[in-house]
Design a protein around this motif. Structure first.
Motif, mmCIF file in Angstrom:
data_model
loop_
_atom_site.group_PDB
_atom_site.id
_atom_site.type_symbol
_atom_site.label_atom_id
_atom_site.label_comp_id
_atom_site.label_asym_id
_atom_site.label_seq_id
_atom_site.Cartn_x
_atom_site.Cartn_y
_atom_site.Cartn_z
ATOM 1 N N ALA A 179 -52.737 -41.121 -59.043
ATOM 2 C CA ALA A 179 -52.503 -42.433 -58.455
ATOM 3 C C ALA A 179 -52.957 -42.436 -57.007
ATOM 4 O O ALA A 179 -52.602 -41.547 -56.229
ATOM 5 N N ASN A 202 -53.350 -50.692 -59.304
ATOM 6 C CA ASN A 202 -51.981 -50.226 -59.542
ATOM 7 C C ASN A 202 -51.102 -51.308 -60.155
ATOM 8 O O ASN A 202 -50.229 -51.021 -60.981
ATOM 9 N N LYS A 205 -52.330 -43.615 -70.431
ATOM 10 C CA LYS A 205 -51.645 -42.496 -69.802
ATOM 11 C C LYS A 205 -52.170 -42.383 -68.387
ATOM 12 O O LYS A 205 -53.379 -42.360 -68.159
ATOM 13 N N GLU A 206 -51.275 -42.296 -67.431
ATOM 14 C CA GLU A 206 -51.667 -42.288 -66.033
ATOM 15 C C GLU A 206 -52.160 -40.916 -65.596
ATOM 16 O O GLU A 206 -51.636 -39.888 -66.024
ATOM 17 N N VAL A 208 -56.596 -43.797 -65.368
ATOM 18 C CA VAL A 208 -55.915 -44.016 -66.646
ATOM 19 C C VAL A 208 -56.760 -43.449 -67.778
ATOM 20 O O VAL A 208 -57.982 -43.335 -67.679
ATOM 21 N N THR A 245 -55.310 -46.433 -59.906
ATOM 22 C CA THR A 245 -54.775 -45.286 -60.633
ATOM 23 C C THR A 245 -55.736 -44.899 -61.744
ATOM 24 O O THR A 245 -56.284 -45.765 -62.439
ATOM 25 N N GLN A 297 -46.224 -47.359 -71.516
ATOM 26 C CA GLN A 297 -46.927 -47.912 -70.361
ATOM 27 C C GLN A 297 -48.301 -48.373 -70.829
ATOM 28 O O GLN A 297 -48.974 -47.680 -71.586
ATOM 29 N N ILE A 308 -50.765 -52.016 -64.313
ATOM 30 C CA ILE A 308 -50.057 -51.178 -65.277
ATOM 31 C C ILE A 308 -48.652 -51.712 -65.494
ATOM 32 O O ILE A 308 -47.903 -51.933 -64.530
ATOM 33 N N ARG A 317 -45.038 -50.951 -67.057
ATOM 34 C CA ARG A 317 -44.229 -49.786 -67.429
ATOM 35 C C ARG A 317 -42.905 -50.250 -68.003
ATOM 36 O O ARG A 317 -42.247 -51.129 -67.446
#
Length: 360
Positions: free
Chosen positions: A328, A298, A324-325, A335, A333, A308, A301, A303
């Motif tokens: 989570a 986590n 792109k997430e 991606v 997360t 992001q 990333i 942002r």
């Protein structure tokens, strides 16, 4: 004078000891050395099952706004807010004085058409009997009589339909319940003028079937294809904390709405009437991931208002990779982007690390 010389000598000795060969430690260099080191992680790839928590709202299984079919006055109203009703039960009686005259007029026209049709049929019968004697009745007169009889019969059918239609409209003055349920709104009283309404107008009554409720949940576009329909969803209502319920998803919209989300519904039995339409709850939707889900920590990333991304380490240099997430988790997360399993990425990165900068 002697004491003054002694004080001067002591002060000089003190200054000499402070200005000796020992130098102060430069903490700035150590701080820079610490900040120049970055923590490196890797992109992992694995299949995982999880869930997402989303808000849900209870809605009645059936709900109808009751309007008057024609312009009329409320004569009597037999229910109030909170009244339990059964299908076909008389809820209200309306009155429209002009409807009585319309019914009488329609019935009169129907009777008149019937008499005309009977006379035409009798005339045709007599002419047909007379035509048995050669030359007594011309063929043209017989044909005209037959046509007149058929036309009058058509008029009878038309007037019969018109009279039935007016009678049906008069029956709309009796408002009856379309299904079992509870009256949740009453907006009129006896003597009120009512009429056909639009969806934005205030209805006479609002009837809801609350024996079974619909728990509506909006699934964001990111999760739509990952919902596991083979597992039950669990949900807890804010008004009844600690009471977890489970059920299968009953139906889905199969289309995205204006908020880029898909509506799903879970049927909830409510025979004891403890649950109320409008209650909110927390719903755990089971999700299933594909076999090639890429996961990053986590804290990897970055942002910003524009994008992001994660920072890859390629040949000792920082390379931005837009992502792109997905789902989570507590530590990682899912991606999607220009990444592959095993890529080295910078943890706890920020926008102060510029693209192309060397990473030691």
């Amino acid at each position: 004078m002697k004491h003054h010389l002694i004080f001067t000598a002591v002060l000089a000795a003190t200054l000499y000891s402070c200005s000796g060969p020992q130098k102060p430690v430069d903490m700035t260099d150590e701080k820079k050395k610490t900040e120049s080191k970055f923590e490196i992680g890797t992109v992992s790839e694995k299949a995982m099952s999880s869930y997402v928590r989303l808000p849900g709202q209870l809605k009645p299984f059936n709900e109808v706004n009751i309007f008057a079919k024609i312009n009329s006055f409320v004569k009597t109203i037999n229910v109030d807010r909170g009244t339990l009703v059964h299908k076909g039960q008389l809820l209200a009686v309306l009155e429209a004085p002009e409807m009585a005259s319309q019914v009488q007029s329609a019935q009169a026209r129907f009777l008149q058409a019937q008499e005309s049709a009977n006379a035409s049929r009798e005339k045709y019968r007599r002419l047909k009997e007379a035509a048995k004697e050669e030359g007594a009745v011309s063929p043209l007169d017989l044909d005209n009589a037959l046509s007149k009889m058929k036309a009058d019969q058509a008029v009878v059918m038309s007037e019969r339909s018109n009279a039935a239609s007016v009678s049906d409209i008069q029956a709309y003055l009796n408002i009856r319940a379309p299904f079992d349920g509870m009256i949740v709104q009453r907006n009129v009283s006896a003597g009120a003028l009512v009429g056909p309404g639009k969806s934005t107008d205030q209805p006479m009554l609002v009837l809801q079937d609350t024996r079974k409720l619909r728990l509506e949940v909006m699934i964001p576009e990111t999760y739509v294809e990952k919902v596991d329909l083979k597992q039950k969803v669990s949900f807890v209502f804010n008004a009844l904390p600690g009471q977890e319920n489970k059920a299968y998803i009953s139906r889905s919209a199969n289309a995205l709405g204006t908020q880029r989300s898909e509506a799903i519904e879970v049927d909830v039995n409510n025979k004891d009437q403890r649950l109320k339409p409008g209650m909110y709850g927390e719903v755990k939707i089971p999700l299933v991931f594909g076999a090639k889900s890429l996961l990053v920590p986590n804290n990897a990333i970055v942002r910003s208002t524009e994008r992001q991304y994660v920072i890859k380490v390629v040949n000792g240099k920082a390379v931005y990779a837009d992502v792109k997430e997905g789902i989570a988790g507590d530590e990682s997360t899912e991606v999607f982007g220009n990444l592959k399993a095993g890529d080295r990425i910078v943890l706890h990165a920020g926008d102060e690390l510029k693209e192309g900068e060397s990473i030691k």
